[in-house]
Scaffold this motif. Structure first.
Motif, mmCIF file in Angstrom:
data_model
loop_
_atom_site.group_PDB
_atom_site.id
_atom_site.type_symbol
_atom_site.label_atom_id
_atom_site.label_comp_id
_atom_site.label_asym_id
_atom_site.label_seq_id
_atom_site.Cartn_x
_atom_site.Cartn_y
_atom_site.Cartn_z
ATOM 1 N N ARG A 1 0.959 -1.490 -0.675
ATOM 2 C CA ARG A 1 0.005 0.008 0.009
ATOM 3 C C ARG A 1 0.688 1.619 -0.080
ATOM 4 N N SER A 2 2.114 0.812 0.568
ATOM 5 C CA SER A 2 3.045 2.664 0.569
ATOM 6 C C SER A 2 3.606 2.345 -0.461
ATOM 7 N N GLY A 3 4.062 1.050 -0.782
ATOM 8 C CA GLY A 3 5.428 1.042 -1.633
ATOM 9 C C GLY A 3 6.629 1.766 -0.880
ATOM 10 N N VAL A 4 6.824 1.805 0.056
ATOM 11 C CA VAL A 4 8.143 2.092 1.007
ATOM 12 C C VAL A 4 8.495 0.703 1.755
ATOM 13 N N PRO A 5 9.905 -0.193 0.821
ATOM 14 C CA PRO A 5 10.409 -0.866 2.047
ATOM 15 C C PRO A 5 10.356 -0.796 3.364
ATOM 16 N N GLU A 6 10.682 -1.937 3.820
ATOM 17 C CA GLU A 6 10.255 -2.330 5.579
ATOM 18 C C GLU A 6 11.666 -3.266 6.176
ATOM 19 N N GLN A 7 12.414 -3.218 7.155
ATOM 20 C CA GLN A 7 13.117 -4.067 7.874
ATOM 21 C C GLN A 7 12.701 -4.508 8.863
ATOM 22 N N LEU A 8 12.664 -6.059 8.909
ATOM 23 C CA LEU A 8 11.972 -5.827 10.184
ATOM 24 C C LEU A 8 13.069 -7.302 11.044
ATOM 25 N N ARG A 9 13.170 -6.823 12.149
ATOM 26 C CA ARG A 9 13.610 -8.066 13.394
ATOM 27 C C ARG A 9 13.042 -8.945 13.857
ATOM 28 N N TYR A 10 13.187 -10.097 13.626
ATOM 29 C CA TYR A 10 12.548 -10.996 15.128
ATOM 30 C C TYR A 10 13.789 -12.336 15.571
ATOM 31 N N ASP A 11 13.279 -12.050 17.109
ATOM 32 C CA ASP A 11 14.147 -12.714 18.321
ATOM 33 C C ASP A 11 13.566 -13.975 18.790
ATOM 34 N N GLY A 12 14.836 -14.400 18.729
ATOM 35 C CA GLY A 12 13.932 -15.414 19.691
ATOM 36 C C GLY A 12 14.306 -15.360 21.415
ATOM 37 N N GLY A 13 15.176 -14.378 21.285
ATOM 38 C CA GLY A 13 15.383 -14.091 22.747
ATOM 39 C C GLY A 13 15.086 -12.846 23.564
ATOM 40 N N ALA A 14 14.126 -12.220 22.748
ATOM 41 C CA ALA A 14 13.654 -10.809 23.554
ATOM 42 C C ALA A 14 13.281 -10.570 24.448
ATOM 43 N N GLY A 15 11.885 -12.109 24.129
ATOM 44 C CA GLY A 15 11.227 -12.267 25.876
ATOM 45 C C GLY A 15 9.756 -11.651 26.414
ATOM 46 N N ASP A 16 9.697 -10.503 24.798
ATOM 47 C CA ASP A 16 8.060 -10.376 24.995
ATOM 48 C C ASP A 16 7.299 -11.511 23.617
ATOM 49 N N PHE A 17 7.241 -12.417 24.956
ATOM 50 C CA PHE A 17 5.888 -13.495 24.341
ATOM 51 C C PHE A 17 3.970 -13.227 22.888
ATOM 52 N N SER A 18 3.918 -11.277 23.754
ATOM 53 C CA SER A 18 3.021 -10.902 22.622
ATOM 54 C C SER A 18 3.617 -10.679 21.924
ATOM 55 N N ALA A 19 4.375 -10.402 21.073
ATOM 56 C CA ALA A 19 4.752 -9.892 19.606
ATOM 57 C C ALA A 19 5.883 -11.244 18.836
ATOM 58 N N PRO A 20 5.180 -11.498 17.642
ATOM 59 C CA PRO A 20 5.723 -12.156 17.170
ATOM 60 C C PRO A 20 7.218 -12.473 16.855
ATOM 61 N N GLY A 21 7.559 -13.451 17.185
ATOM 62 C CA GLY A 21 9.150 -14.149 17.149
ATOM 63 C C GLY A 21 9.114 -15.698 17.328
ATOM 64 N N LEU A 22 10.688 -15.898 17.230
ATOM 65 C CA LEU A 22 11.005 -17.318 17.098
ATOM 66 C C LEU A 22 11.499 -18.030 18.350
ATOM 67 N N PRO A 23 9.976 -18.633 18.843
ATOM 68 C CA PRO A 23 10.516 -19.878 19.873
ATOM 69 C C PRO A 23 11.125 -21.290 19.967
ATOM 70 N N CYS A 24 11.766 -21.442 18.778
ATOM 71 C CA CYS A 24 13.356 -22.115 18.839
ATOM 72 C C CYS A 24 14.188 -21.712 18.833
ATOM 73 N N GLY A 25 14.043 -20.155 19.176
ATOM 74 C CA GLY A 25 15.162 -18.967 19.167
ATOM 75 C C GLY A 25 16.205 -18.534 17.581
ATOM 76 N N GLY A 26 17.174 -17.830 18.204
ATOM 77 C CA GLY A 26 18.210 -17.134 17.186
ATOM 78 C C GLY A 26 17.361 -16.335 16.564
ATOM 79 N N ARG A 27 17.656 -15.037 15.964
ATOM 80 C CA ARG A 27 17.106 -14.068 14.681
ATOM 81 C C ARG A 27 17.433 -14.055 13.499
ATOM 82 N N LEU A 28 16.297 -12.959 13.336
ATOM 83 C CA LEU A 28 16.469 -13.007 11.757
ATOM 84 C C LEU A 28 16.509 -11.626 11.233
#
Length: 375
Positions: free
Chosen positions: A68-95
């Motif tokens: 919709r915006s036409g603007v790219p976005e960079q996202l970070r997902y961290d299995g060790g962030a500790g915020d269980f309400s946010a999307p994350g990597l339950p098996c660990g690691g980071r992307l």
């Protein structure tokens, strides 16, 4: 591995909006390596995967916003962030995941990129993900074709061009001045597929051609018997060759990434073929047969002048101990041994190991001084 790219091209040609999400960096055993790709259409269709499911839903929702915006976005997902309400990597690691609309810049490279991949030509795609013009990423397609008449200015691309011949996919930090880095570029390499040479036209070979193609190899089936060696019997093979195996091997390119599987277990084929294969650069050489057949084969190979060091390269009987019986199960057994050797796996049961499931690769950002990209 290229289905997401193919979907993006198909949607583009149909006039539909779409977005691509790619893993551009991964740490500590993240679920997918850099280059893993997910395509999302404007109507919500999904092809590919970034994480195997745990963050793909969030990425798809963000992709709709990016379209919709036409603007790219960079996202970070961290299995060790500790915020269980946010999307994350339950098996660990980071992307780190880069999500971009399939805009004019990306559309311009989709067709030639996929054409190169289909033709087995090594190629790399460089995408600006941060820094200069990050809001409208530019893409540069880099064929691995030295001496193609490019200008002196283009010669600065050689360092990235070299990655097109490898499986390396990396982030590059590019300095704009002697002291500052003003651009981050994701270089995704699409190397020529490795080759799997299968000798022996039988049901086990047919199953292995299917498995080899599934794993991304360019598969050749070769046998000297015309009645057995037909394209209709081996539809999964990229090419079917009727020749004496050792004669064909002598005239075909073999590199460290080449896999040779000898399934004939017939001395008149096996001995000259394996004698040549064991002196080649092939990364894996396996031969089927019973232990009695193999003992006789080894004796004949020694008589043919094959050394003990060369014999030590031979995986025979080929495959891992899975208790395989059918051609399909045997193909899985052989493929498992090939993957284990290629990825430095032990072949042991994961439950009996304490080591990480994913073997971490080198995704360190590297700095290339003075590298510049065209529009």
């Amino acid at each position: 591995m290229n289905t997401a790219w193919e979907a993006a091209l198909k949607w583009t040609r149909a006039g539909s909006r779409s977005a691509l999400a790619r893993v551009v960096d991964s740490w500590s055993g993240g679920p997918r390596p850099p280059g893993a790709t997910l395509a999302v259409s404007g109507s919500g269709r999904i092809v590919g995967s970034i994480s195997g499911g745990c963050v793909d839903g969030d990425i798809c929702a963000r992709a709709q916003e990016v379209m919709r915006s036409g603007v790219p976005e960079q996202l970070r997902y961290d299995g060790g962030a500790g915020d269980f309400s946010a999307p994350g990597l339950p098996c660990g690691g980071r992307l780190d995941v880069f999500v971009e609309p399939v805009n004019e810049s990306l559309r311009a490279v989709l067709a030639p990129l996929l054409a190169a991949i289909r033709d087995g030509q090594p190629v790399a795609l460089a995408t600006i993900v941060a820094g200069a013009n990050a809001s409208a990423p530019r893409h540069t397609l880099i064929p691995a074709r030295p001496g193609d008449g490019r200008s002196a200015t283009d010669a600065s691309l050689d360092r990235v061009r070299a990655l097109a011949d490898t499986t390396t996919t990396r982030i590059l930090d590019l300095p704009g001045t002697d002291t500052a880095c003003d651009m981050r570029v994701f270089v995704q390499s699409f190397p020529a597929p490795p080759r799997m040479l299968i000798f022996g036209a039988d049901d086990f070979a047919a199953a292995l051609t299917r498995m080899g193609r599934f794993l991304g190899y360019r598969v050749t089936l070769c046998d000297a018997r015309p009645a057995f060696t037909t394209a209709s019997r081996f539809p999964a093979a990229h090419e079917v060759v009727v020749r004496w195996p050792h004669e064909y091997l002598a005239e075909t390119p073999v590199t460290e990434s080449t896999v040779i599987c000898v399934l004939t277990h017939d001395a008149k084929f096996d001995v000259p073929l394996l004698a040549a294969a064991l002196r080649s650069e092939a990364g894996y050489i396996g031969a089927m047969g019973s232990r009695r057949t193999h003992a006789d084969r080894v004796r004949r190979l020694r008589d043919a002048g094959v050394t003990e060091v060369e014999l030590g390269r031979l995986a025979a009987p080929t495959g891992l101990d899975l208790g395989a019986d059918s051609p399909e199960e045997t193909a899985v057994s052989i493929a498992a041994e090939i993957v284990a050797q290629r990825r430095n796996g032990s072949g042991a049961r994961l439950r009996d190991l304490g080591s990480p499931i994913h073997h971490a690769g080198d995704t360190t950002a590297i700095r290339c001084e003075g590298l510049r990209f065209g529009a």
